[in-house]
Design a protein around this motif. Sequence first.
Motif, PDB file in Angstrom:
ATOM      1  N   MET A 126       4.642   9.732  10.943  1.00 29.86           N
ATOM      2  CA  MET A 126       3.682  10.490  11.746  1.00 29.86           C
ATOM      3  C   MET A 126       2.247  10.127  11.368  1.00 29.86           C
ATOM      4  O   MET A 126       1.365  10.051  12.228  1.00 29.86           O
ATOM      5  CB  MET A 126       3.940  11.991  11.602  1.00 29.86           C
ATOM      6  CG  MET A 126       5.241  12.444  12.242  1.00 29.86           C
ATOM      7  SD  MET A 126       5.408  14.251  12.425  1.00 29.86           S
ATOM      8  CE  MET A 126       5.564  14.752  10.719  1.00 29.86           C
ATOM      9  N   PHE A 127       2.018   9.909  10.089  1.00 24.45           N
ATOM     10  CA  PHE A 127       0.693   9.496   9.617  1.00 24.45           C
ATOM     11  C   PHE A 127       0.225   8.248  10.370  1.00 24.45           C
ATOM     12  O   PHE A 127      -0.897   8.186  10.893  1.00 24.45           O
ATOM     13  CB  PHE A 127       0.772   9.231   8.115  1.00 24.45           C
ATOM     14  CG  PHE A 127      -0.504   8.756   7.471  1.00 24.45           C
ATOM     15  CD1 PHE A 127      -1.366   9.658   6.873  1.00 24.45           C
ATOM     16  CD2 PHE A 127      -0.831   7.405   7.441  1.00 24.45           C
ATOM     17  CE1 PHE A 127      -2.538   9.230   6.259  1.00 24.45           C
ATOM     18  CE2 PHE A 127      -1.989   6.959   6.837  1.00 24.45           C
ATOM     19  CZ  PHE A 127      -2.850   7.878   6.245  1.00 24.45           C
ATOM     20  N   HIS A 128       1.105   7.263  10.461  1.00 24.93           N
ATOM     21  CA  HIS A 128       0.709   6.012  11.090  1.00 24.93           C
ATOM     22  C   HIS A 128       0.656   6.107  12.609  1.00 24.93           C
ATOM     23  O   HIS A 128      -0.108   5.359  13.251  1.00 24.93           O
ATOM     24  CB  HIS A 128       1.634   4.886  10.628  1.00 24.93           C
ATOM     25  CG  HIS A 128       1.352   4.434   9.230  1.00 24.93           C
ATOM     26  ND1 HIS A 128       0.298   3.601   8.905  1.00 24.93           N
ATOM     27  CD2 HIS A 128       1.963   4.736   8.048  1.00 24.93           C
ATOM     28  CE1 HIS A 128       0.275   3.391   7.612  1.00 24.93           C
ATOM     29  NE2 HIS A 128       1.273   4.074   7.065  1.00 24.93           N
ATOM     30  N   MET A 129       1.420   7.009  13.206  1.00 21.59           N
ATOM     31  CA  MET A 129       1.296   7.221  14.654  1.00 21.59           C
ATOM     32  C   MET A 129      -0.133   7.608  15.023  1.00 21.59           C
ATOM     33  O   MET A 129      -0.713   7.083  15.978  1.00 21.59           O
ATOM     34  CB  MET A 129       2.233   8.342  15.104  1.00 21.59           C
ATOM     35  CG  MET A 129       3.701   8.012  15.079  1.00 21.59           C
ATOM     36  SD  MET A 129       4.627   9.487  15.582  1.00 21.59           S
ATOM     37  CE  MET A 129       6.264   9.035  14.983  1.00 21.59           C
TER      38      MET A 129
ATOM     39  N   TYR B 228       4.841  11.330  23.408  1.00 17.61           N
ATOM     40  CA  TYR B 228       4.132  12.591  23.576  1.00 17.61           C
ATOM     41  C   TYR B 228       2.642  12.421  23.282  1.00 17.61           C
ATOM     42  O   TYR B 228       1.782  12.919  24.032  1.00 17.61           O
ATOM     43  CB  TYR B 228       4.722  13.662  22.659  1.00 17.61           C
ATOM     44  CG  TYR B 228       4.003  14.982  22.788  1.00 17.61           C
ATOM     45  CD1 TYR B 228       4.256  15.822  23.869  1.00 17.61           C
ATOM     46  CD2 TYR B 228       3.058  15.374  21.849  1.00 17.61           C
ATOM     47  CE1 TYR B 228       3.581  17.027  24.002  1.00 17.61           C
ATOM     48  CE2 TYR B 228       2.376  16.579  21.976  1.00 17.61           C
ATOM     49  CZ  TYR B 228       2.642  17.402  23.058  1.00 17.61           C
ATOM     50  OH  TYR B 228       1.960  18.590  23.193  1.00 17.61           O
ATOM     51  N   LEU B 229       2.318  11.741  22.204  1.00 19.36           N
ATOM     52  CA  LEU B 229       0.912  11.516  21.875  1.00 19.36           C
ATOM     53  C   LEU B 229       0.202  10.752  22.985  1.00 19.36           C
ATOM     54  O   LEU B 229      -0.917  11.097  23.379  1.00 19.36           O
ATOM     55  CB  LEU B 229       0.794  10.756  20.554  1.00 19.36           C
ATOM     56  CG  LEU B 229       0.959  11.567  19.271  1.00 19.36           C
ATOM     57  CD1 LEU B 229       0.867  10.646  18.060  1.00 19.36           C
ATOM     58  CD2 LEU B 229      -0.087  12.654  19.189  1.00 19.36           C
ATOM     59  N   ASP B 230       0.841   9.712  23.491  1.00 24.17           N
ATOM     60  CA  ASP B 230       0.220   8.922  24.550  1.00 24.17           C
ATOM     61  C   ASP B 230      -0.009   9.762  25.802  1.00 24.17           C
ATOM     62  O   ASP B 230      -1.019   9.605  26.496  1.00 24.17           O
ATOM     63  CB  ASP B 230       1.075   7.701  24.869  1.00 24.17           C
ATOM     64  CG  ASP B 230       1.027   6.656  23.757  1.00 24.17           C
ATOM     65  OD1 ASP B 230       0.077   6.690  22.952  1.00 24.17           O
ATOM     66  OD2 ASP B 230       1.951   5.828  23.684  1.00 24.17           O
ATOM     67  N   LYS B 231       0.916  10.677  26.098  1.00 22.83           N
ATOM     68  CA  LYS B 231       0.747  11.559  27.254  1.00 22.83           C
ATOM     69  C   LYS B 231      -0.433  12.498  27.054  1.00 22.83           C
ATOM     70  O   LYS B 231      -1.260  12.677  27.959  1.00 22.83           O
ATOM     71  CB  LYS B 231       2.029  12.360  27.485  1.00 22.83           C
ATOM     72  CG  LYS B 231       1.955  13.326  28.666  1.00 22.83           C
ATOM     73  CD  LYS B 231       3.246  14.091  28.845  1.00 22.83           C
ATOM     74  CE  LYS B 231       3.442  15.133  27.755  1.00 22.83           C
ATOM     75  NZ  LYS B 231       4.609  16.009  28.012  1.00 22.83           N
TER      76      LYS B 231
END
Length: 222
Positions: free
Chosen positions: A49-52, A206-209
């Motif tokens: 998650m850190f690297h996302m 989800y992050l990209d959305k």
Amino acid sequence: MPEVIFNGSDGRLEGRYVHGEGPTPPLALILHPHPLHGGTMNNRIVYSMFHMFARRGFSVLRFNFRGVGRSQGMFDHGQGELRDAAAALDWMQTHNPNSTGCWVAGFSFGAWIAMQLLMRRPEIVGFMCASLPANMYDFSFLAPCPASGLIVHGERDTVSPPESVVKLVNKLSQQRGITIDYHCIEGADHYFSQQMDEFEQVCEAYLDKRLKPADRPLALAR
């Protein structure tokens, strides 16, 4: 990535930090699982998650709760760990005074702390929880939940059965203006042992959305 040491309420805390892109990067704070059950900031889900967030230009911090690694202090059953998380967010804001918003993410115990921090800090505009321990802790403090977010769970999670999480998600989803995205990964256990790739795909999508250009400034869409 740079190692950092910052002051918590009961001693120094050890972390890893990446500074974001541009003059006003959003912030992301990542919280690790239970300190008494081997949880550290180097847990693979926390690391992922850190690297996302780092790949998306965030200033990102993961750190060891009190009593873990080189962080000072002793386990405090969640109360002290919540203060640790608040101190970590304070430290990030000091180094990012023009930040465009903040996200919080956590795995298991860290997800419980993340949701408590969400209730106390209005600058947090999004969250991401993995293996939320809805059967172990009281989540009635989420009344109402102040921001939209993602909850990812394993279909075969025996530590925190998905039924308890679904019940909480249904309750939170009744609130107006808040969207709780819930994704149950088929065959996955509490640790996503054999489904890490799918876990990452769900979180990244989800992050990209949420961060698509139409939602500018970057992190402020609730």
